[in-house]
Scaffold this active site. Structure first.
Site, PDB file in Angstrom:
ATOM      1  N   SER A 118       0.832  -1.214   0.000  1.00  0.00           N
ATOM      2  CA  SER A 118       0.000   0.000   0.000  1.00  0.00           C
ATOM      3  C   SER A 118       0.854   1.247   0.000  1.00  0.00           C
ATOM      4  CB  SER A 118      -0.863   0.065   1.256  1.00  0.00           C
ATOM      5  OG  SER A 118      -1.581  -1.095   1.433  1.00  0.00           O
ATOM      6  N   HIS A 139      -2.084  -3.448  -6.775  1.00  0.00           N
ATOM      7  CA  HIS A 139      -2.680  -3.042  -5.494  1.00  0.00           C
ATOM      8  C   HIS A 139      -4.169  -3.370  -5.498  1.00  0.00           C
ATOM      9  CE1 HIS A 139      -3.575   0.446  -2.504  1.00  0.00           C
ATOM     10  NE2 HIS A 139      -3.278  -0.647  -1.862  1.00  0.00           N
ATOM     11  N   GLU A 151      -5.256  -1.202  -8.657  1.00  0.00           N
ATOM     12  CA  GLU A 151      -4.345  -0.119  -9.049  1.00  0.00           C
ATOM     13  C   GLU A 151      -3.051  -0.784  -9.522  1.00  0.00           C
ATOM     14  OE1 GLU A 151      -3.783   2.426  -5.608  1.00  0.00           O
ATOM     15  OE2 GLU A 151      -4.057   4.215  -6.786  1.00  0.00           O
ATOM     16  N   ASN A 189      -4.675   5.918  -1.862  1.00  0.00           N
ATOM     17  CA  ASN A 189      -4.429   6.419  -0.502  1.00  0.00           C
ATOM     18  C   ASN A 189      -4.044   7.892  -0.465  1.00  0.00           C
ATOM     19  OD1 ASN A 189      -5.109   4.183   1.084  1.00  0.00           O
ATOM     20  ND2 ASN A 189      -3.215   3.166   0.492  1.00  0.00           N
TER      21      ASN A 189
END
Ligand SMILES: NC(=O)c1ccc[n+]([C@@H]2O[C@H](COP(=O)([O-])OP(=O)(O)OC[C@H]3O[C@@H](n4cnc5c(N)ncnc54)[C@H](O)[C@@H]3O)[C@@H](O)[C@H]2O)c1
Length: 282
Positions: A118, A139, A151, A189
């Site tokens: 992450s 991801h 992702e 994120n």
């Protein structure tokens, strides 16, 4: 596609990734360091498949067949025959470095090495192997079997072959891949965590209650879940660590973690997993 997929780590994400590939008919080798981690991971896959069967999203009769596609092992060399290995082990650079250096020695020269990290730079991960062009980020979102997005992160060194392989693989899973350049937090994120952090600031400053802050975002912005409830689901320690990484990487004060978030983590109030976070779960 008759590719053989390796998954490193049988935790939350690893077992979800293994389940998702096995459900699409891929042969999966699921590797972890202990038998107990593998037993727990396989039990979680079984429970997840049973939940899907109850909702009539899969047939109960197919569960045994899906589980039979997954071969659990504690031996890293068992990943030798894989076409793609996806690393989903603990989010710790030292652990990941050891894994990638080990994989580099056991897998075929044409094997793609993907990481589900992450927050760790893919460019840094790629620097740990002898053929960095085969490293790419993949991801997945939690829970993997239900979330649509993957992702795909291109490290500075990622070659077209590795990139295209994981892009096609994501499509073969029925997911939607989105390509992102390697940068702290990627897109997911980078956007989500500052929003959660800002929600924590509004609570910290007493603007409204946790319930009301979440209601504003759910009813006002059509979000399916409020940011504070989502933070509890992700884990407040994870949210804090990602904010700290964004802050360290960009050196921009807009990424400073809210003091309330840091305090809750210090108190061991990590969200759902500890029974208490912004909300109580007892
Ligand atoms: N949890 C999430 O919501 C989420 C979402 C997206 C990405 N991620 C990323 O996925 C990765 C895994 O996260 P998680 O939440 O599944 O963690 P987790 O703690 O649930 O599982 C990690 C697993 O890795 C295993 N492991 C540790 N060292 C290992 C080694 N040397 N070889 C093989 N296995 C090893 C552990 O035994 C454990 O079973 C992390 O990089 C994390 O950043 C997590």
């Amino acid at each position: 596609m008759s590719q053989k997929i390796g998954v490193v780590g049988a935790g939350t994400m690893g077992n979800g990734i293994a389940q998702t590939f096995a459900s699409k008919g891929f042969e999966v080798v699921l590797q972890d360091v202990t038998d107990s981690a593998l037993v727990k991971g396989m039990a979680q896959i079984q429970a997840s498949l049973q939940r899907l069967a109850k909702k009539e999203l899969i047939q109960e009769a197919n569960i045994a067949g899906i589980l039979a596609h997954i071969r659990p092992t504690t031996v890293q060399a068992d990943l030798a025959g894989c076409d793609v290995v996806i690393e989903a082990a603990t989010e710790n650079p030292a652990i990941k470095e050891q894994i990638f250096r080990g994989l580099d020695a056991v897998v075929r020269p044409d094997c793609v090495l993907a990481s589900n990290t992450s927050s760790i730079s893919l460019t840094r991960i790629a620097s740990w192997v002898s053929k960095p062009e085969r490293v790419v980020g993949m991801h997945f979102m939690n829970p993997v079997p239900v979330m649509q997005l993957v992702e795909i992160i291109r490290a500075l060194q990622t070659g077209d072959e590795a990139y295209q392989a994981v892009f096609r693989l994501s499509e073969a899973l029925g997911k939607t891949p989105v390509t992102v350049k390697d940068s702290a937090g990627f897109v997911s994120n980078r956007v989500l965590m500052p929003m959660i952090n800002e929600a924590a600031f509004t609570l910290h400053e007493g603007l409204a209650s946790a319930e009301d802050i979440d209601t504003v975002m759910k009813l006002g912005m059509n979000h399916p879940i409020g940011p504070l409830a989502l933070a509890d689901l992700i884990g407040l320690d994870t949210c804090l660590s990602i904010m700290d990484i964004l802050h360290a990487e960009f050196r921009d004060s807009k990424y400073r973690a809210c003091p309330l978030l840091a305090q809750l983590v210090q108190a061991g109030h990590l969200g759902r997993k500890s029974g208490k976070g912004f909300y109580r779960y007892d």
